[in-house]
Design an enzyme around this catalytic site. Structure first.
Site, PDB file in Angstrom:
ATOM      1  CG  ASP A 150      -4.439  -3.799   4.384  1.00  0.00           C
ATOM      2  OD1 ASP A 150      -4.958  -4.800   4.905  1.00  0.00           O
ATOM      3  OD2 ASP A 150      -3.804  -3.847   3.332  1.00  0.00           O
ATOM      4  CG  ASP A 303      -3.984  -7.936   0.104  1.00  0.00           C
ATOM      5  OD1 ASP A 303      -3.350  -6.880   0.270  1.00  0.00           O
ATOM      6  OD2 ASP A 303      -3.941  -8.883   0.905  1.00  0.00           O
ATOM      7  CG  HIS A 307       6.682  -9.056  -0.498  1.00  0.00           C
ATOM      8  ND1 HIS A 307       6.954  -8.179   0.531  1.00  0.00           N
ATOM      9  CD2 HIS A 307       5.432  -9.541  -0.258  1.00  0.00           C
ATOM     10  CE1 HIS A 307       5.917  -8.140   1.360  1.00  0.00           C
ATOM     11  NE2 HIS A 307       4.980  -8.953   0.903  1.00  0.00           N
TER      12      HIS A 307
END
Length: 424
Positions: A150, A303, A307
């Protein structure tokens, strides 16, 4: 062990086609008959929905390698707050989860720090580079539940075929990020009207569709299951629908953001609308919704891609792809899909329980006595505003901050232990 008697809940168990008001008893970490309880904690769940615990087959925990963005501890707590009792950890960490040692590390940290079940996914290729097959046998022995590169996609079709053949021999499902790289190279958003108007490089829909077509061919030829991650285009949905109608063992997942947002959002130049695959057109979004409603898309997965604020606070072109999603998945999907009557509550729960369990080969994922007491409870009437500053995740990169939603997680129970509790 703690005993629980969860009373007066609306029990929804899609695996057994059950939707009724009743009680669930828990003792010694499993679901039991209420007559077996001696001195349980009684929790009244009138007006609440109770189901088997949600499973997210697509989560990035960033540990090891980028613990500034997320850790196994914070990611698992975010999962609990989102109603997920099991999450599949993607292997694109640093170092990659391509060896037995890497998987053993994940198991050890998860055992020490995670509040939900962390299921490791191993790399298909060494380092996720798409050049040489990883040691699938040793990964299986170490306890991986699936294989994926992924974030990247194997471009060598011969190698991919070889991987699928080996995966079949070890009974490991493939979960593939479908992207032909030459058609996506340099792109930062969907190729279409809005990329032209905004002057940004586009990512062609064909980049996804070519690989999905390839994977369908391999699944048919080899007779093994390939799961398409974060499906985003109308033609992708159509191909999966036709393949499944023919009995080809493929499945697809949709994310809450692809189901609810479009590429027009990028005109805000907010990097929290940058993900891969990118937000597509309204027509693509409607196709995904149709696929969820008619059973073509069997899984909703987040998903979850954390960040740091610093990483996202740059020009759109230079920002990393990805958003977080564990704590917003249920309310966003409930608000956008269930409230308007597009799908029912049992259908939504099925996409977050039975569908993921089938991908992973987990049988009898229901609320039968004797099964692990992995349970999710939520209030379908509770209304609130998403506040990213209240998240358990270490990161805040969400496009849903400030959104008014319905559907609030009240309880997350893992092996009979309450790991998250809010409002009950």
């Amino acid at each position: 062990m703690n005993e629980l008697l969860l009373k007066n809940a609306r029990i929804i168990d899609p695996a057994r086609n059950i939707d009724k008001v009743g009680d669930i008893a828990v003792a010694n970490g499993v679901i039991v008959d209420a007559a077996e309880l001696k001195a349980p904690e009684v929790i009244d769940l009138t007006g609440k929905v109770l189901s088997r615990g949600f499973i997210d087959v697509h989560v990035h925990l960033r540990q090891p390698g980028n613990t500034a963005a997320e850790t196994i501890a914070t990611g698992s707590m975010a999962a609990a707050a989102g109603g997920f009792t099991s999450i599949v950890a993607m292997p694109n960490t640093s170092p990659s989860a391509d060896t037995a040692g890497a998987i053993e590390y994940l198991h050890r940290i998860a055992a020490e720090q995670a509040v939900v079940k962390v299921l490791p996914c191993g790399n298909m290729t060494k380092g996720g580079k798409g050049e040489e097959m990883a040691g699938i046998g040793s990964l299986k022995k170490a306890g991986v539940v699936a294989l994926s590169d992924d974030g990247k996609c194997i471009q060598d079709h011969g190698l991919m075929r070889h991987v699928v053949e080996y995966a079949k021999s070890f009974n490991l499902p493939i979960m593939d990020h479908c992207e032909e790289t030459t058609l996506a190279a340099g792109g930062v958003m969907n190729e279409g009207k809005w990329s032209v108007l905004l002057g940004m490089n586009g990512i062609s829909k064909a980049s996804e569709e070519l690989i999905i077509a390839r994977n369908i061919i391999f699944a048919r030829e080899i007779g093994w299951k390939i799961h398409m991650q974060h499906v985003s285009t109308r033609e992708s949905v159509d191909m999966i629908r036709r393949a499944r109608a023919k009995g080809i063992p493929v499945t697809g997942e949709a994310t809450p953001h692809h189901l609810t947002l479009t590429d027009e959002c990028v005109k805000k130049f907010d990097t929290n609308y940058k993900m891969n695959p990118p937000l597509r057109s309204e027509d693509d979004r409607q196709a995904l919704i149709e696929g969820v409603a008619d059973g073509t898309i069997t899984v909703i997965a987040t998903d979850h891609a954390p960040h740091t604020e610093t990483a996202k606070l740059v020009e759109f072109d230079h920002a990393p792809f990805g958003i977080i999603g564990l704590e917003t998945a249920l309310p966003v999907c409930f608000t956008q899909l269930v409230v308007p009557g597009i799908i029912s509550i049992p259908q939504l729960i099925a996409k977050m329980t039975v569908g993921p369990a089938e991908v992973l080969g987990i049988g009898n994922y229901d609320l039968s006595a004797g099964n692990a007491a992995d349970i999710t409870v939520f209030d379908p009437e509770a209304e609130y505003v998403v506040d990213k500053n209240k998240f358990y995740s270490k990161s805040r990169n969400t496009p849903f901050d400030g959104m008014s939603v319905r559907g609030q997680i009240n309880l997350t129970i893992v092996d009979g232990k309450i790991v998250y509790r809010q409002g009950c």
